[in-house]
Design a protein around this motif. Structure first.
Motif, PDB file in Angstrom:
ATOM      1  N   ARG A  97       0.911  -1.470  -0.085  1.00 17.94           N
ATOM      2  CA  ARG A  97       0.036  -0.228   0.086  1.00 17.94           C
ATOM      3  C   ARG A  97       1.003   1.498   0.523  1.00 17.94           C
ATOM      4  O   ARG A  97       2.042   1.342   1.332  1.00 17.94           O
ATOM      5  CB  ARG A  97      -1.037   0.281   1.432  1.00 17.94           C
ATOM      6  N   HIS A 108      -2.628   6.819 -11.835  1.00 11.56           N
ATOM      7  CA  HIS A 108      -2.033   5.338 -12.084  1.00 11.56           C
ATOM      8  C   HIS A 108      -0.219   5.709 -13.210  1.00 11.56           C
ATOM      9  O   HIS A 108       0.251   4.752 -12.109  1.00 11.56           O
ATOM     10  CB  HIS A 108      -2.467   4.534 -13.215  1.00 11.56           C
ATOM     11  N   CYS A 129      -3.252  -0.686  -8.585  1.00  9.58           N
ATOM     12  CA  CYS A 129      -4.987  -0.181  -8.165  1.00  9.58           C
ATOM     13  C   CYS A 129      -4.830   1.442  -7.422  1.00  9.58           C
ATOM     14  O   CYS A 129      -4.972   1.609  -7.047  1.00  9.58           O
ATOM     15  CB  CYS A 129      -5.664  -1.594  -7.470  1.00  9.58           C
ATOM     16  N   THR A 131      -6.983   3.876  -5.680  1.00 10.23           N
ATOM     17  CA  THR A 131      -7.862   3.707  -4.765  1.00 10.23           C
ATOM     18  C   THR A 131      -8.105   4.715  -3.624  1.00 10.23           C
ATOM     19  O   THR A 131      -9.060   4.738  -3.170  1.00 10.23           O
ATOM     20  CB  THR A 131      -7.216   2.285  -3.985  1.00 10.23           C
ATOM     21  N   GLY A 132      -7.944   5.913  -4.613  1.00 11.18           N
ATOM     22  CA  GLY A 132      -7.938   7.323  -4.395  1.00 11.18           C
ATOM     23  C   GLY A 132      -7.249   8.213  -4.911  1.00 11.18           C
ATOM     24  O   GLY A 132      -6.161   8.327  -5.330  1.00 11.18           O
ATOM     25  N   THR A 135      -3.594   7.769  -2.815  1.00 14.45           N
ATOM     26  CA  THR A 135      -3.473   6.019  -2.429  1.00 14.45           C
ATOM     27  C   THR A 135      -3.658   5.255  -3.568  1.00 14.45           C
ATOM     28  O   THR A 135      -4.429   5.330  -4.161  1.00 14.45           O
ATOM     29  CB  THR A 135      -4.475   6.120  -1.083  1.00 14.45           C
ATOM     30  N   ALA A 136      -2.632   4.178  -2.994  1.00 20.45           N
ATOM     31  CA  ALA A 136      -2.682   3.332  -4.435  1.00 20.45           C
ATOM     32  C   ALA A 136      -2.505   1.654  -3.525  1.00 20.45           C
ATOM     33  O   ALA A 136      -1.434   1.995  -2.991  1.00 20.45           O
ATOM     34  CB  ALA A 136      -1.834   3.324  -5.420  1.00 20.45           C
ATOM     35  N   PHE A 171      -8.454  -7.082  -0.122  1.00 20.19           N
ATOM     36  CA  PHE A 171      -8.416  -6.490  -0.860  1.00 20.19           C
ATOM     37  C   PHE A 171      -9.442  -6.690  -1.823  1.00 20.19           C
ATOM     38  O   PHE A 171      -9.451  -7.781  -3.160  1.00 20.19           O
ATOM     39  CB  PHE A 171      -7.069  -6.130  -1.905  1.00 20.19           C
ATOM     40  N   TYR A 173     -11.552  -4.527  -5.639  1.00 21.23           N
ATOM     41  CA  TYR A 173     -11.459  -3.337  -6.399  1.00 21.23           C
ATOM     42  C   TYR A 173     -11.890  -3.312  -7.481  1.00 21.23           C
ATOM     43  O   TYR A 173     -12.203  -4.292  -8.209  1.00 21.23           O
ATOM     44  CB  TYR A 173     -10.042  -3.628  -7.331  1.00 21.23           C
ATOM     45  N   ARG A 175     -13.207  -1.628 -10.954  1.00 22.10           N
ATOM     46  CA  ARG A 175     -12.788  -0.570 -11.860  1.00 22.10           C
ATOM     47  C   ARG A 175     -13.678   0.007 -12.039  1.00 22.10           C
ATOM     48  O   ARG A 175     -14.583  -0.480 -12.642  1.00 22.10           O
ATOM     49  CB  ARG A 175     -12.526  -0.686 -13.385  1.00 22.10           C
TER      50      ARG A 175
END
Length: 263
Positions: A97, A108, A129, A131-132, A135-136, A171, A173, A175
């Protein structure tokens, strides 16, 4: 994928299959989406694909030895196979993370560039990924996970913190897709590309013949190639799309196209 790339991958997978016959789980590196599709078409009975979470695009293929293969009747029962090789999955796929300061929005491309700048091979880590805004989550081999934790200090121009998550971290996810609904004259590649890119059919043909369009992660220069539900279409400069449905003729004899564009 080029023919020689297919041959090399096929040989590598065959070697891993033979090694699994010795009684232990073997596995590949992270495969690209095109490589995953190629490997799955081989329909190897003892092959299990996993990229760290359900729905991953980049996956590792694990080959199970005979004694483990005999413990499951259905290789589509992913939960059962995960349980059988849980220790191997936890050992070979690490969840990383990455958290930014929160003051800058990271893309990305920012994360991917930062990871590659560490000197890592693309096959050593899987999906990135986002995520925010800052954040990834990244899935990686143990070596790369440690490298990222020890060496990654900045993504883009932002200072980041890196954590390797434990096996208890779950986790999921989804898309983000922008819906596309249209009608097309047929399921030909040029018709579909024209619709997805909002271009004329002539312009779509030019894009395809110039090698700028991919069908299922492989450059496709056949304008009359058939497109169907579940296919992925990528056009350089226009984005990546997933075909959800292409059926139900209208009264005018056209086909209804339902697709999603990756945001």
């Amino acid at each position: 994928m080029a023919e020689f790339e297919c041959e090399m991958l096929s040989a590598r997978l065959s070697d891993l299959m033979r090694e699994a016959e010795r009684g232990y789980v073997t596995h590949s590196s992270f495969l690209s989406p095109a490589e995953v599709l190629f490997a799955k078409k081989r329909k190897t009975p003892n092959a299990f694909f996993f990229g760290g979470y359900d729905g991953a695009e980049r996956e590792i293929v694990f080959f199970l030895p005979e004694y483990l293969e005999a413990m499951t009747d259905d290789f589509s029962d992913t939960a059962k196979i995960k349980e059988l090789i849980s220790d191997t999955l936890a050992e070979e796929i690490k969840t990383v993370r990455i958290t930014g300061s929160g003051y800058k929005k990271l893309s990305h491309r920012d994360y991917l560039g930062a990871l590659l700048n560490l000197g890592t091979e693309r096959s050593a880590f899987g999906d990135v990924c986002v995520t925010g805004d800052s954040t990834a989550v990244v899935f990686a081999t143990p070596h790369v996970a440690s490298l990222v934790k020890d060496s990654l200090e900045r993504v883009g121009s932002d200072k980041v913190k890196v954590e390797i998550m434990g096996s208890e971290f779950v986790f999921s996810y989804e898309r983000k897709l922008s819906a596309i609904n249209d009608t097309v004259a047929s399921d030909r590649f040029d018709c579909v590309v024209a619709s997805l890119c909002r271009k004329s059919r002539g312009d779509a043909k030019e894009l395809i013949l110039s090698g700028l369009a991919e069908l299922n992660y492989t450059v496709c220069q056949k304008t009359d190639a058939a497109v169907s539900a579940g296919d992925t279409v990528s056009v350089r400069g226009f984005g990546k799309f997933v075909i959800k449905n292409i059926t139900d003729e209208t009264k005018k004899g056209r086909l209804r196209l339902e697709a999603g564009k990756y945001i």
